[in-house]
Design a protein around this motif. Sequence first.
Motif, mmCIF file in Angstrom:
data_model
loop_
_atom_site.group_PDB
_atom_site.id
_atom_site.type_symbol
_atom_site.label_atom_id
_atom_site.label_comp_id
_atom_site.label_asym_id
_atom_site.label_seq_id
_atom_site.Cartn_x
_atom_site.Cartn_y
_atom_site.Cartn_z
ATOM 1 N N ASN A 7 0.849 -1.200 0.000
ATOM 2 C CA ASN A 7 0.000 0.000 0.000
ATOM 3 C C ASN A 7 0.881 1.244 0.000
ATOM 4 O OD1 ASN A 7 -2.133 1.756 0.163
ATOM 5 N ND2 ASN A 7 -2.738 1.184 2.234
ATOM 6 N N VAL A 8 1.364 1.596 -1.183
ATOM 7 C CA VAL A 8 2.310 2.703 -1.339
ATOM 8 C C VAL A 8 1.633 3.819 -2.124
ATOM 9 C CG1 VAL A 8 4.532 3.348 -2.353
ATOM 10 C CG2 VAL A 8 4.250 1.116 -1.283
ATOM 11 N N LYS A 9 1.796 5.039 -1.660
ATOM 12 C CA LYS A 9 1.234 6.191 -2.362
ATOM 13 C C LYS A 9 2.214 6.710 -3.403
ATOM 14 C CE LYS A 9 -1.586 7.691 1.504
ATOM 15 N NZ LYS A 9 -1.707 8.647 2.604
ATOM 16 N N ALA A 10 1.700 7.543 -4.295
ATOM 17 C CA ALA A 10 2.539 8.175 -5.314
ATOM 18 C C ALA A 10 3.656 8.959 -4.638
ATOM 19 C CB ALA A 10 1.696 9.089 -6.181
ATOM 20 N N PRO A 11 4.838 8.972 -5.253
ATOM 21 C CA PRO A 11 5.988 9.598 -4.592
ATOM 22 C C PRO A 11 6.008 11.118 -4.700
ATOM 23 C CG PRO A 11 6.632 8.811 -6.753
ATOM 24 C CD PRO A 11 5.202 8.384 -6.547
ATOM 25 N N ALA A 12 6.653 11.728 -3.710
ATOM 26 C CA ALA A 12 7.083 13.122 -3.846
ATOM 27 C C ALA A 12 8.378 13.060 -4.648
ATOM 28 C CB ALA A 12 7.319 13.742 -2.476
ATOM 29 N N VAL A 13 8.616 14.043 -5.488
ATOM 30 C CA VAL A 13 9.740 14.003 -6.415
ATOM 31 C C VAL A 13 10.610 15.246 -6.262
ATOM 32 C CG1 VAL A 13 10.412 13.866 -8.851
ATOM 33 C CG2 VAL A 13 8.304 12.763 -8.074
ATOM 34 N N THR A 14 11.920 15.023 -6.211
ATOM 35 C CA THR A 14 12.882 16.128 -6.288
ATOM 36 C C THR A 14 13.864 15.784 -7.378
ATOM 37 O OG1 THR A 14 12.695 16.540 -3.906
ATOM 38 C CG2 THR A 14 14.600 17.487 -5.036
ATOM 39 N N GLU A 15 13.875 16.599 -8.432
ATOM 40 C CA GLU A 15 14.817 16.379 -9.525
ATOM 41 C C GLU A 15 16.185 16.902 -9.142
ATOM 42 O OE1 GLU A 15 13.486 18.098 -13.195
ATOM 43 O OE2 GLU A 15 12.114 16.431 -13.562
ATOM 44 N N ASP A 16 17.228 16.172 -9.543
ATOM 45 C CA ASP A 16 18.586 16.683 -9.384
ATOM 46 C C ASP A 16 18.751 17.899 -10.289
ATOM 47 O OD1 ASP A 16 19.082 14.488 -7.795
ATOM 48 O OD2 ASP A 16 20.301 13.434 -9.282
ATOM 49 N N GLN A 17 19.565 18.827 -9.843
ATOM 50 C CA GLN A 17 19.896 19.941 -10.728
ATOM 51 C C GLN A 17 20.712 19.396 -11.895
ATOM 52 O OE1 GLN A 17 22.141 23.078 -8.908
ATOM 53 N NE2 GLN A 17 21.908 24.436 -10.673
ATOM 54 N N ALA A 18 20.387 19.832 -13.096
ATOM 55 C CA ALA A 18 21.128 19.377 -14.272
ATOM 56 C C ALA A 18 22.564 19.889 -14.182
ATOM 57 C CB ALA A 18 20.459 19.880 -15.546
ATOM 58 N N THR A 19 23.495 18.942 -14.141
ATOM 59 C CA THR A 19 24.913 19.272 -14.043
ATOM 60 C C THR A 19 25.631 18.592 -15.197
ATOM 61 O OG1 THR A 19 24.732 19.349 -11.629
ATOM 62 C CG2 THR A 19 26.949 19.140 -12.563
ATOM 63 N N ARG A 20 26.351 19.376 -15.971
ATOM 64 C CA ARG A 20 27.040 18.825 -17.138
ATOM 65 C C ARG A 20 27.907 17.632 -16.743
ATOM 66 N NH1 ARG A 20 31.914 21.491 -19.653
ATOM 67 N NH2 ARG A 20 31.486 22.787 -17.876
#
Length: 193
Positions: A146-159
């Motif tokens: 019984n898992v809910k949809a995740p909270a999401v944090t994207e990594d900052q785009a780093t070359r």
Amino acid sequence: MSADSSGNNIQAVGVPITGFIGIAPFGTTIPTPAEGASASLTLDPAFKRLGLLKVDGAPQFAWAADGEPIEFWQDGYSIVTGDANVTLTLSVAEALNTVIRELIAGATVDENGYVEIDGGGHDTQYVLFTEEIYKNGAIRRRVAPNVKAPAVTEDQATRGAVAGQQLVFPIDRSEEVSGKHFGEWVLPAESGS
């Protein structure tokens, strides 16, 4: 291998080397205790693998009682509230993977590769399965029905770096695991490994 004369057991040390995360629609059949203990476990085909994880993004379960204990007038007596905050955090590397994109959006990616995402989340529920394989050959599996949809944090785009996404899944109790949050198997390392 059993504990040595100092009470230590090197075979009980977990040094993870690989594993996977599988996610399935809410209500998907989970392995029985006996099935999960089998080295040749086959999951229900509804489980989709989340793909590669970042090197520091392997599954991290966290759980703690939530709320202050209920105290009584008599000194020294209290009971826990029974409330809990249980989560699974992981960092996926395959941010462009359709399974990940649909998980985050709670919607299907169309034939153009397009999907619309509501930052407020969605109320889709899932079944989540993790398997971690250790250097000594031991395996730890967990299933959270019984898992809910995740909270999401994207990594900052780093070359030149992996642009991953940290997913934090809230886990609720389920009757599929006797009213608990998740079930766990540990398949011990083979003797002499």
